[in-house]
Enzyme design. Structure first.
Site, PDB file in Angstrom:
ATOM      1  N   GLY B 221      33.982  42.011  48.527  1.00 20.17           N
ATOM      2  CA  GLY B 221      34.690  43.122  47.931  1.00 20.17           C
ATOM      3  C   GLY B 221      34.071  43.347  46.500  1.00 20.17           C
ATOM      4  O   GLY B 221      33.043  43.094  46.232  1.00 20.17           O
ATOM      5  N   SER B 222      35.266  43.732  45.519  1.00 19.02           N
ATOM      6  CA  SER B 222      34.868  44.271  44.207  1.00 19.02           C
ATOM      7  C   SER B 222      34.344  42.999  43.237  1.00 19.02           C
ATOM      8  O   SER B 222      33.621  43.256  42.321  1.00 19.02           O
ATOM      9  CB  SER B 222      36.079  44.872  43.678  1.00 19.02           C
ATOM     10  OG  SER B 222      36.510  45.893  44.366  1.00 19.02           O
ATOM     11  N   THR B 223      34.637  41.899  43.842  1.00 17.43           N
ATOM     12  CA  THR B 223      33.975  40.828  42.938  1.00 17.43           C
ATOM     13  C   THR B 223      32.526  41.102  42.892  1.00 17.43           C
ATOM     14  O   THR B 223      31.897  40.376  41.959  1.00 17.43           O
ATOM     15  CB  THR B 223      34.350  39.524  43.217  1.00 17.43           C
ATOM     16  OG1 THR B 223      33.873  39.311  44.761  1.00 17.43           O
ATOM     17  CG2 THR B 223      35.733  39.162  43.437  1.00 17.43           C
ATOM     18  N   PHE B 224      31.884  41.554  43.571  1.00 19.37           N
ATOM     19  CA  PHE B 224      30.368  41.776  43.809  1.00 19.37           C
ATOM     20  C   PHE B 224      30.057  42.633  42.892  1.00 19.37           C
ATOM     21  O   PHE B 224      28.694  42.481  42.440  1.00 19.37           O
ATOM     22  CB  PHE B 224      30.167  42.067  45.111  1.00 19.37           C
ATOM     23  CG  PHE B 224      28.552  42.094  45.382  1.00 19.37           C
ATOM     24  CD1 PHE B 224      27.946  40.851  45.379  1.00 19.37           C
ATOM     25  CD2 PHE B 224      27.620  43.170  45.664  1.00 19.37           C
ATOM     26  CE1 PHE B 224      26.382  40.679  45.643  1.00 19.37           C
ATOM     27  CE2 PHE B 224      26.267  42.920  45.768  1.00 19.37           C
ATOM     28  CZ  PHE B 224      25.705  41.838  45.873  1.00 19.37           C
ATOM     29  N   LYS B 225      30.981  43.367  42.418  1.00 21.42           N
ATOM     30  CA  LYS B 225      30.382  44.608  41.291  1.00 21.42           C
ATOM     31  C   LYS B 225      29.917  43.808  39.846  1.00 21.42           C
ATOM     32  O   LYS B 225      29.248  44.409  39.260  1.00 21.42           O
ATOM     33  CB  LYS B 225      31.643  45.468  40.977  1.00 21.42           C
ATOM     34  CG  LYS B 225      31.994  46.279  41.919  1.00 21.42           C
ATOM     35  CD  LYS B 225      33.351  47.033  41.482  1.00 21.42           C
ATOM     36  CE  LYS B 225      33.775  47.964  42.715  1.00 21.42           C
ATOM     37  NZ  LYS B 225      35.230  48.374  42.795  1.00 21.42           N
TER      38      LYS B 225
END
Lengths: 497, 501
Positions: B221-225
């Site tokens: 999810g957004s942790t990959f941002k």
């Protein structure tokens, strides 16, 4: 055989020339060897305790001392009843028997909870039972020595013994399985809960007496009245009939009882006595061809037909690749091999291994269990002791003057050696594994008694062989100097040029 | 009859000779093969004869051996119970051993070559001092916090994982996988009991034996941002650069639009990168990813540790617990050209992107540690049986440098902003600078979302103290906020336990 082809006659003449030395009774040598054997047994017991209890109890010498008293008793009996018997036989057997008791006690100690180990009584467990059996077996052996003052006297009962042998072999087969079957083999007669005997063990002795007697009586006919076929002299059927019949019945019964080891033993026993009696190598060749042919046939039949041969096929398959099914069919053999391999050259030391893992370590696999703890060196020593007993038996056969004695002692000694070969070869994957006791080591009274009786006969024959011919029976006069006299008293021996 | 008798004697000699040769073959030539055979139970009994060394965490023995009266002399017990199960593993009688018990087996059992001196000494003194002791890097407090918080999470997630690392060294401070299991019955000497316990665990649909912290990969999810932001910062974009955003954006070749988690998130057409990270702006990062290209993102992810298949966590040299490789998946078309739709979804940690909690913690740790990623490890020290000699002391090692110190500084600022002003407020610790990134990942259309949080805590001097990744599988709504809260608790515990470092 031509004279040129015979080896130098020195070994043959050495025995005959040493007549003077042989006439000495050597009982003191027997006593010293016996004490040495018991000291070894005591040392073995002490090492076991040191390894399993982390201490040596003050009573560690009890089993060895008890055995020592029993064997000393037999030694005294021999002094009086068979003064010229071979002095190496008793100590050698006593050493094996003592180590057997020691090892069984070691199994008991290993099985017992740690807290109870120190308190394990001398007569407790399998070791204690074996000790009691030893006492019984030695009394039986002494009794036989007392009754049978001359080995030739049992030839009078040869036919009775032959019949008894067949009955003993067949008895478990006809009895209901509830009292005769154990672990899938019908070999037993069960009396009550805890007492049982294996009659086949005794049949071995009885049948051999019959073989020896019959073959000696028909010896001339067997070697002379023969028909030549394919370059081999075959005796007439009616001359060989009874002995072949008795043998055939026994082997067939054993095959159907699935006791393959014993049937192999009887076959070898039969062929070898026949060979010794007739002096014809062709019997050995025929025996070997029959054996390997029969084995291969049984293997093929087992694979295709099954039935009574299925068991043989299974055993052959396990032998060829025990690791194919290491946790089920091949389990026993695999575990035996692993025990031997773990022992390596020096072994884990008495009490230092884990022979308790082995199935049937007290019976068939006792040699593997001992191999784990004594290693290759220990097992080699044990094999040498067995070899010593066998060769001493054969030596008695060589030296004794009558044909019956020669055949009897030779057959018994070979049978003992063959039995060791079959079981040790079986557990070490040299030959297919067949159930057999390891003489004097395995737990069990029948085997111990039968083998001690066998030793009593060998002692008796060797006494006859080494006794100066001038001496009266039962007395032991000092050896008379002069030429060896034994040839005068060899009426039944055919001296060939 | 003497001639045949003599020949029979020779035959017996030959037979016994065969026995002798065969015994030589087995007991000398094949001995080693048989001795070490898998079917040889003796090896095991011998194993249990010597007291196995302790495994300790924060000065407490979490695996130790007790003397029994059975055939197997020493029983392995795990006083730490389920809390340490996935790290320690277990040493069963009839099953395969696992975890640190397996990795350090030789040393614990005392058979390691390193301990030859101790064994020789034992030979002369007659003592049996047992195996060596393994000291773990785990902080007892952090591990307690991770275990208890994860187990009692407020969104009712049944599966998840948490891992905390010291960013400066890579020492693992906490490692928990949920659900866990009690390793004690598995080490039972009654093999049927052990087998029954094992079978029950193995058949459990929640897979308690699985070490989710190291070997489970899920869409991050957004942790990959953070990875995408790092790639952007290295390609001329700064914290304050305005990037395109909006409430919805459809990639050029795909019909399905990318939206934000909430209508209130970056509806304006352009936001700064800082704001995009703080608010977790999906439309912004989707467009940013397409702008940067698949190669830039894949390469950055690889530099952070994605795609590494051989990483193990144990001693720093070699060996250790195996880990799964995190993957970015196929972002491109078959011809190698960009697939904007795939790229847009991958840039927000969806599609084929998969990450282990370990990798999440390593990303946060390298950001906190000025862009230097340390190799994670669990074994701090190996002590002799009598605890006098140390045979191994971990010396921290840099694994790689995913970003420059300057880029790391920018990422740190943005992550701190997430905790101060954005989605990760629940991770805050008063008196410490906490940064992080939440993530909510769709797994399947009909299943609840996974909740993620990766983050770090710095003390007043800016020294990094702990980096954490918390993952709650199928936690549903509020999952990432709960993950942030748990991460904050773990870091708080790590701060309170200076001895654990």
């Amino acid at each position: 055989m031509t004279v040129a082809a015979t080896p130098a006659p020195s070994p043959a003449t050495a025995g005959e020339q040493s007549g003077v030395r042989l006439a000495r009774s050597r009982r003191n040598a027997e006593l010293s060897l016996l004490l040495l054997a018991m000291a070894l047994v005591a040392a073995y017991g002490a090492t076991v305790e040191a390894n399993l209890l982390d201490t040596v109890t003050p009573d560690f010498w009890m089993p060895a001392a008890t055995l020592g008293v029993v064997f000393l008793g037999l030694h005294v009996v021999i002094r009086f009843l068979a003064p010229f018997a071979d002095p190496a036989l008793l100590p050698a057997v006593a050493l094996l028997n003592g180590l057997g008791v020691g090892f069984l006690r070691r199994i008991d100690l290993g099985d017992a909870p740690v807290a109870d180990r120190e308190g394990l009584a001398t007569f407790a467990g399998q070791g204690g039972r074996q000790l009691a059996w030893t006492l019984g077996a030695v009394i039986l052996a002494a009794g036989l020595l007392a009754i049978m003052r001359d080995h030739r006297s049992i030839s009078r009962y040869a036919y009775t013994l032959g019949l008894a042998g067949i009955v003993l072999v067949m008895l478990p087969a006809v009895l209901p399985p509830s009292i005769s079957e154990r672990n899938g083999a019908k070999l037993w007669i069960q009396f009550g809960e805890s007492f049982s005997i294996q009659p086949g063990e005794f049949a071995k002795l009885a049948l051999l007496v019959f073989f020896a007697y019959y073959l000696v009586r028909k010896r001339e006919v067997l070697s002379l009245a023969s028909r030549r076929f394919l370059g081999i002299d075959f005796p007439r059927g009616r001359d060989l009939g009874p002995v072949v019949g008795v043998w055939l019945i026994s082997v067939l019964v054993l095959v159907f009882e699935k006791d393959l080891g014993t049937s192999l033993l009887y076959f070898g026993m039969f062929v070898v006595t026949l060979y010794i009696a007739t002096e014809r190598v062709s019997w050995l060749l025929i025996g070997l061809v029959l054996f390997f042919g029969g084995a291969y046939l049984a293997y093929v039949l087992g694979e295709t037909v099954g039935g009574p041969f299925a068991n043989f096929y299974l055993r052959a398959e396990i032998w060829l690749d025990p690791f194919a099914d290491p946790t089920d069919k091949g389990y026993q053999l695999v575990q035996g091999l692993l025990a031997l391999g773990t022992g390596g050259l020096f072994g884990a030391g008495p009490g230092g291994g884990q022979p308790g893992i082995l199935p049937e370590v007290q019976n068939d696999f006792i040699f593997a269990g001992i191999g784990e703890e004594l290693g290759l060196f220990g097992l080699s020593a044990l094999l040498v002791v067995y070899l010593l007993i066998v060769e001493r038996g054969l030596r008695a056969a060589l030296a004794v003057r009558d044909s019956f004695g020669k055949l009897l002692a030779g057959g018994l000694a070979f049978t003992l050696g063959l039995q060791v070969f079959v079981i040790v070869g079986g557990i070490s994957k040299l030959i297919p594994l067949t159930g057999q006791t390891t003489p004097f080591l395995s737990a069990g009274g029948s085997s111990l008694m039968a083998n001690w009786l066998l030793i009593a006969v060998l002692l008796r024959v060797s006494d006859g062989a080494r006794r100066p011919v001038t001496g009266a029976a039962g007395k032991a006069p000092r050896p008379a100097a002069g030429p060896p006299e034994q040839l005068h008293g060899a009426p039944t021996e055919v001296i060939k040029p | 009859m003497n001639a045949p008798l003599r020949r029979v004697g020779v035959v017996v000699m030959v037979l016994f000779g065969l026995l002798f040769v065969n015994l030589n073959w087995i007991q000398a030539y094949k001995a080693d093969e048989y001795r070490t055979s898998d079917y040889n139970g003796r090896v095991q009994v011998a194993d249990y004869k010597r007291k196995r060394g302790n495994i300790e965490a924060g000065g407490t023995a979490v695996a130790t051996s007790k003397e029994t009266t059975g055939t197997l002399k020493f029983l392995r017990t795990y006083p730490g119970g389920a809390e340490y199960a996935h790290v320690l593993g277990y040493k069963p009688v009839n099953l395969a051993d696992q975890g640190i018990e397996r990795v350090e087996n030789d040393f614990l059992a005392g058979t390691s070559d390193q301990l030859i001196g101790d064994r020789l000494k034992d030979m002369f003194t007659g003592d049996d001092s047992g195996g060596g002791n393994v000291l773990l890097t785990l902080s007892k407090k952090a591990q307690d916090a991770a275990y208890n918080q994860l187990r009692n999470n407020q969104v009712g997630a049944k599966k998840g994982a948490a891992i905390a690392i010291d960013p400066r060294t890579g020492a693992v401070q906490a490692l928990v996988s949920m659900p866990s299991f009690d390793p004690n019955p598995l080490a039972s000497h009654t093999s049927s009991e052990a087998a029954a316990a094992f079978n029950k665990l193995e058949q459990d649909p929640d897979e308690p034996l699985k070490n989710r912290a190291l070997s489970e990969t899920l869409p991050p999810g957004s942790t990959f941002k953070i990875v995408v932001a790092a790639a952007a910062l290295e390609n001329g974009i700064t914290k304050t650069t305005q990037i395109p955003a909006g409430s919805s954006w459809t990639p050029p070749t795909s019909g399905s639009p990318i939206r934000n988690a909430d209508a209130s998130i970056c509806p304006e057409p352009k936001v700064t990168l800082l704001a995009a990270v703080t608010e977790s702006c999906n439309t912004g990062f989707a467009q940013l990813g397409v702008q940067l290209g698949a190669n830039a993102i894949k390469e950055k992810a690889r530099q952070f540790g994605f795609e590494q298949e051989d990483l193990t966590v144990g001693e720093l040299g070699e060996g250790g617990l195996p880990t799964a490789a995190s993957r970015t998946g196929t972002i491109q078309n078959a011809d190698g050209g960009d697939d904007p739709a795939a790229l847009a979804q991958s840039s927000i940690g969806q599609r084929d992107v998969r990450m282990t909690p370990l990798e999440g913690a390593m990303i946060a740790a390298s950001v906190a540690n000025n862009g230097s990623q340390m190799r994670p490890y669990l074994v701090r020290q190996l002590l002799a049986p009598d605890r006098t000699t140390s045979y191994y002391t971990a010396k921290a090692r840099e694994l790689r440098q995913p970003v420059s110190s300057q880029v790391a500084g920018d990422l740190r600022d943005m992550m701190v902003s997430v905790v101060q002003n954005g989605t990760g407020k629940r991770a805050a610790i008063s008196g410490y600078t906490v940064g992080g990134k939440t993530g909510t990942a769709q797994s399947a259309p009909d299943r609840p979302d996974h909740g993620w949080f990766i983050g770090f805590a710095l003390d007043k001097n800016g020294t990094p103290i702990s980096a954490v990744c918390v993952m709650l599988e199928q936690a549903g709504s509020g999952g990432s906020a709960e993950a942030a809260r748990i991460a904050g608790q773990i870091m708080r515990a790590a701060i309170a336990d200076p001895g654990g470092r």
